[in-house]
Motif scaffolding. Structure first.
Motif: not given
Length: 107
Positions: A4-16
């Motif tokens: 019952g948990r969602g799943f989200l993907t994302g990209r990042f360029r900086r660790l911050e």
């Protein structure tokens, strides 16, 4: 998802720019960038997954690799323990290999 948990993907360029997560995938990234990523902060409770040759040596947990035209994976049980993760024994049985490899730098 089954829990019952969602799943989200994302990209990042900086660790911050990276927020809290449970799984961190570092694809075919420059090895120096992977080393900086894995060494930049504690990844306790985070499953780190990658596919570069030195990913496990640098402290990653699971590395995808091709063998006989099939995608398989290698598990670094030192990273599993260090990051306070648990791996199902069935997963270890189907892994192409299971290694004990402490990351360089005494992490």
């Amino acid at each position: 998802s089954p829990l019952g948990r969602g799943f989200l993907t994302g990209r990042f360029r900086r660790l911050e720019d990276l927020g809290p997560c449970h799984i961190l995938y570092a694809g075919r990234t420059d090895p120096a960038a992977v080393a900086a990523l894995l060494g930049a902060r504690g990844w306790r409770g985070v499953l780190t997954v990658g596919e570069t040759d030195r990913f496990l040596e640098l402290g990653g947990t699971i590395r995808f690799q091709m063998r006989d035209n099939r995608v398989g994976f290698v598990v670094n049980v030192s990273s599993v323990a260090q990051n306070a993760l648990e791996v199902n024994s069935g997963m270890l049985k189907v892994a192409q290999s299971v290694i004990t490899n402490k990351p360089k730098g005494g992490k």
